[in-house]
Every structure is written in structure tokens, then in C-alpha cells.
Motif scaffolding. Structure first.
Motif, PDB file in Angstrom:
ATOM      1  N   GLU A  37       0.490  -1.309   0.214  1.00  0.00           N
ATOM      2  CA  GLU A  37       0.089  -0.088   0.046  1.00  0.00           C
ATOM      3  C   GLU A  37       0.865   1.052  -0.094  1.00  0.00           C
ATOM      4  O   GLU A  37       2.441   1.703   0.245  1.00  0.00           O
ATOM      5  CB  GLU A  37      -0.730   0.175   0.793  1.00  0.00           C
ATOM      6  CG  GLU A  37      -1.951   1.007   1.148  1.00  0.00           C
ATOM      7  CD  GLU A  37      -2.599   0.941   2.674  1.00  0.00           C
ATOM      8  OE1 GLU A  37      -4.002   1.579   2.395  1.00  0.00           O
ATOM      9  OE2 GLU A  37      -2.514   0.874   3.414  1.00  0.00           O
ATOM     10  N   VAL A  39       0.801   4.820   1.599  1.00  0.00           N
ATOM     11  CA  VAL A  39      -0.053   6.022   2.402  1.00  0.00           C
ATOM     12  C   VAL A  39       0.751   7.232   2.450  1.00  0.00           C
ATOM     13  O   VAL A  39       1.353   7.726   2.465  1.00  0.00           O
ATOM     14  CB  VAL A  39      -0.167   5.197   4.210  1.00  0.00           C
ATOM     15  CG1 VAL A  39      -0.662   6.492   5.053  1.00  0.00           C
ATOM     16  CG2 VAL A  39      -1.112   3.801   4.112  1.00  0.00           C
ATOM     17  N   ASP A 215      -3.428   5.619  -1.849  1.00  0.00           N
ATOM     18  CA  ASP A 215      -4.276   4.550  -1.762  1.00  0.00           C
ATOM     19  C   ASP A 215      -4.616   4.777   0.142  1.00  0.00           C
ATOM     20  O   ASP A 215      -6.486   4.824   0.080  1.00  0.00           O
ATOM     21  CB  ASP A 215      -3.605   3.296  -1.262  1.00  0.00           C
ATOM     22  CG  ASP A 215      -3.467   2.458  -1.933  1.00  0.00           C
ATOM     23  OD1 ASP A 215      -3.373   2.226  -3.058  1.00  0.00           O
ATOM     24  OD2 ASP A 215      -1.585   2.161  -2.284  1.00  0.00           O
ATOM     25  N   ARG A 216      -4.264   5.740   1.306  1.00  0.00           N
ATOM     26  CA  ARG A 216      -4.552   6.576   2.078  1.00  0.00           C
ATOM     27  C   ARG A 216      -4.280   7.317   2.731  1.00  0.00           C
ATOM     28  O   ARG A 216      -3.060   7.534   1.651  1.00  0.00           O
ATOM     29  CB  ARG A 216      -4.951   5.183   3.085  1.00  0.00           C
ATOM     30  CG  ARG A 216      -5.633   4.173   2.527  1.00  0.00           C
ATOM     31  CD  ARG A 216      -6.404   3.510   3.998  1.00  0.00           C
ATOM     32  NE  ARG A 216      -5.662   2.517   4.705  1.00  0.00           N
ATOM     33  CZ  ARG A 216      -5.198   2.370   5.812  1.00  0.00           C
ATOM     34  NH1 ARG A 216      -5.888   1.948   6.683  1.00  0.00           N
ATOM     35  NH2 ARG A 216      -4.725   1.120   5.826  1.00  0.00           N
ATOM     36  N   GLY A 229      -7.875   7.405   5.972  1.00  0.00           N
ATOM     37  CA  GLY A 229      -8.796   7.094   5.021  1.00  0.00           C
ATOM     38  C   GLY A 229      -8.239   7.332   3.696  1.00  0.00           C
ATOM     39  O   GLY A 229      -6.916   7.937   2.886  1.00  0.00           O
ATOM     40  N   THR A 230      -9.184   7.039   2.529  1.00  0.00           N
ATOM     41  CA  THR A 230      -9.032   7.042   0.802  1.00  0.00           C
ATOM     42  C   THR A 230      -9.452   8.473   1.156  1.00  0.00           C
ATOM     43  O   THR A 230     -10.496   8.993   1.402  1.00  0.00           O
ATOM     44  CB  THR A 230      -9.925   6.095   0.047  1.00  0.00           C
ATOM     45  OG1 THR A 230     -11.570   6.208   0.886  1.00  0.00           O
ATOM     46  CG2 THR A 230      -9.761   4.575   0.909  1.00  0.00           C
ATOM     47  N   HIS A 231      -9.245   8.725  -0.470  1.00  0.00           N
ATOM     48  CA  HIS A 231      -9.309  10.443  -1.378  1.00  0.00           C
ATOM     49  C   HIS A 231     -10.591  10.392  -1.190  1.00  0.00           C
ATOM     50  O   HIS A 231     -10.804  11.298  -0.696  1.00  0.00           O
ATOM     51  CB  HIS A 231      -7.587  10.685  -1.899  1.00  0.00           C
ATOM     52  CG  HIS A 231      -8.388  12.023  -2.837  1.00  0.00           C
ATOM     53  ND1 HIS A 231      -9.124  12.628  -3.712  1.00  0.00           N
ATOM     54  CD2 HIS A 231      -7.475  12.629  -2.362  1.00  0.00           C
ATOM     55  CE1 HIS A 231      -9.293  13.193  -3.829  1.00  0.00           C
ATOM     56  NE2 HIS A 231      -8.065  14.128  -3.022  1.00  0.00           N
ATOM     57  N   GLU A 233     -12.588   9.352   0.734  1.00  0.00           N
ATOM     58  CA  GLU A 233     -13.028   9.561   1.966  1.00  0.00           C
ATOM     59  C   GLU A 233     -13.037  10.707   2.520  1.00  0.00           C
ATOM     60  O   GLU A 233     -13.963  12.044   3.200  1.00  0.00           O
ATOM     61  CB  GLU A 233     -12.804   8.915   3.091  1.00  0.00           C
ATOM     62  CG  GLU A 233     -13.294   7.540   2.813  1.00  0.00           C
ATOM     63  CD  GLU A 233     -13.223   6.272   4.210  1.00  0.00           C
ATOM     64  OE1 GLU A 233     -13.903   5.087   3.585  1.00  0.00           O
ATOM     65  OE2 GLU A 233     -11.668   6.433   3.968  1.00  0.00           O
TER      66      GLU A 233
END
Length: 275
Positions: A37, A39, A215-216, A229-231, A233
Motif C-alpha cells: 500500500e 499511504v 491508497d489512503r 482514510g481514502t481520498h 473519504e
């Protein structure tokens, strides 16, 4: 090694706090990074972004909380165990941290020579391949002083990859470069993640870079993780400072966010990372 950390998050902050004197830089911060991932840690200057990277590398230790890296709780590790972790996780510093007296090729070859497992011919084949991958193969025989800031960062990425890490940390990769180079560096980091399946943590205040890579997202403000959180969100987050950062991605918008390395955490210290 704690057996319960052998699966799940590759990196995790568990209620991490860090202060320098009276200046609290991280205040009960929690987030996680899964294997493979990317971040992004977002926020204005002086909110603890780079301090987070220093804790991941073990260069700093939290005052409270736990830090998990490469599935291991490194919070109480000594230097010997940290050196083992740093063979899996490497960092690309904002200034590149290249050796001024070595050529570009010799800089990239440095971690390969440290392993003492390869012939010079094998080393230079790998060096040429890495420099080609990051787009600066023609610079192999030049010194760092001959390169632009963006090119230095590309070389620093190549040197980081020479160590064959599982995870790469990037400290403000697009700061102080022109927009075209910023786009090229962002594309490079994204391509490396896909091709090499790297776990990545990117510290930045560049909203467009975060949108491209993350990804977050962790959004730090006044020492706390205001959002994780995610973009998509993040776009629905109703915090005003988060919305102001999101507007940086809109054409024609000039952000009013103060970039002040002496705010929040007191006077900046060249020996103490605060961003």
C-alpha cells in the motif's frame, strides 16, 4: 519478534506521541500501512510529518505508544535490531543525501558494494538498470553538484532501490522542484510501486501528488491525526483545514494555508525534524 505482529499491517502507529521539550509534535497518532500500500502523510509544515518517518526508521523513539515496522514492534529495539529493519525499509530524504564526492553511479553502487556479494561487472549492470529505470542513466558519471534538485531525488530513489527494500519512505519528494519534474517524480514513484510491489509512505503537502499516489491518506494537524482514510473519504471530510487542502487541487485556487516551519512546534531547529 511479537508473533501477533507477523501478519496484517506492514507499518502501524499505535497511539504514538512525541514531543521536543514543551513542543508536542505527535499527539496520540494512529494509522496503518498494509503490505504493498501507499499511504501519504499530509499536512502543512511543522505538524510532525517528517518526525513520523524518523520514528518509522527508528532514528527517533516515541514518548508513548508503539511503532510497528516490517510486522515487528520496533519501539524498544536497540541499534542492532534497527539495522536489520533498515535493510527492509529505506528512506529517500528531501535533500537526496547523496555523497558529494562520488559520481551518480558510485552513489547508487554504494549499498551494493556494502553487501560484498557481487562482482564489479554485476554491480554496474544493476546500477545502469536502476538509473535507466528512474530516467537518469546518462548522468552516471556526473557528480551530484552537476544535477538539478529533481535529478538528485531520482538518483536518491535509485540508490534506495539498490538496497532491494520491501518499503520506501519518501520525505517531500516534490518540494523545491518545478511542476514538470514534480509530475515526473510522482509518476516514477507510482510506477515503482506497481512494478516492484513496494510498500510506500510519502510525506508531502502536495495535494495533487497525494491524489495520484495514495491508497489512503493521513492528515496531520496540530500534532493529531485529523483524518485517516481514502481520498474519496477525505473529500467528504467536513474539517475546514482538510477542505482547504483539497482545494489546492482545483485550478485557480490559491491556498491561504500558512507554511511556517516555526509555528505549532516552536522555533525550527536544523537538527530536529518538525515537518
Amino acid at each position: 519478534m511479537s508473533t501477533d505482529e507477523k501478519s496484517g499491517s506492514y507499518i502501524e502507529f499505535k497511539d504514538v506521541s512525541k514531543a521536543f521539550g514543551d513542543n508536542r509534535v505527535l499527539d496520540h497518532v494512529s494509522f496503518s500501512v498494509m503490505p504493498g500500500e501507499t499511504v501519504c502523510i499530509l499536512g502543512r509544515s511543522g505538524v510532525g510529518k517528517s518526525v513520523s518517518l524518523m520514528n518509522i526508521m527508528g532514528f527517533l523513539k516515541p514518548d508513548s505508544g508503539r511503532v510497528i515496522v516490517a510486522h515487528e514492534d520496533i519501539t524498544d529495539y536497540g541499534e542492532e535490531d534497527l539495522e536489520r529493519i533498515r535493510k527492509k525499509v529505506t528512506i529517500v530524504f528531501q535533500n537526496g543525501a547523496l555523497f558529494d564526492s562520488l559520481t551518480v553511479g558510485e552513489n547508487v553502487a554504494f549499498p551494493l558494494r556494502e553487501r560484498r556479494q557481487l562482482s564489479e561487472e554485476q554491480i554496474y549492470q544493476i546500477v545502469d538498470g536502476l538509473l535507466d529505470m528512474v530516467g537518469v542513466k546518462e548522468m552516471r558519471d556526473q557528480l551530484p553538484s552537476d544535477l538539478s534538485t529533481g535529478m538528485k531525488r531520482s538518483v536518491a530513489i535509485a540508490r534506495a532501490l539498490a538496497a532491494q527494500p520491501e518499503c520506501v519512505l519518501y520525505d517531500e519528494p516534490t518540494t523545491m522542484v518545478d511542476p514538470l519534474m514534480a509530475q515526473l517524480l510522482g509518476d516514477l514513484i507510482k510506477r515503482l510501486k506497481i512494478q516492484l510491489h513496494l510498500t510506500s509512505v510519502v510525506v508531502t503537502h502536495d495535494m495533487r501528488l497525494a491524489k495520484k499516489l495514495a491508497d489512503r491518506v493521513v492528515f496531520l494537524h496540530e500534532a493529531r491525526a485529523l483524518f485517516f482514510g481514502t481520498h474519496s473519504e477525505m473529500e467528504r471530510c467536513d474539517e475546514p483545514i482538510v477542505q482547504e487542502f483539497l482545494r489546492l487541487d482545483e485550478p485557480g485556487i490559491t491556498a491561504s494555508i500558512e507554511v511556517n516551519t516555526t509555528s505549532d512546534n516552536g522555533p525550527a531547529d536544523k537538527d530536529r525534524p518538525t515537518s
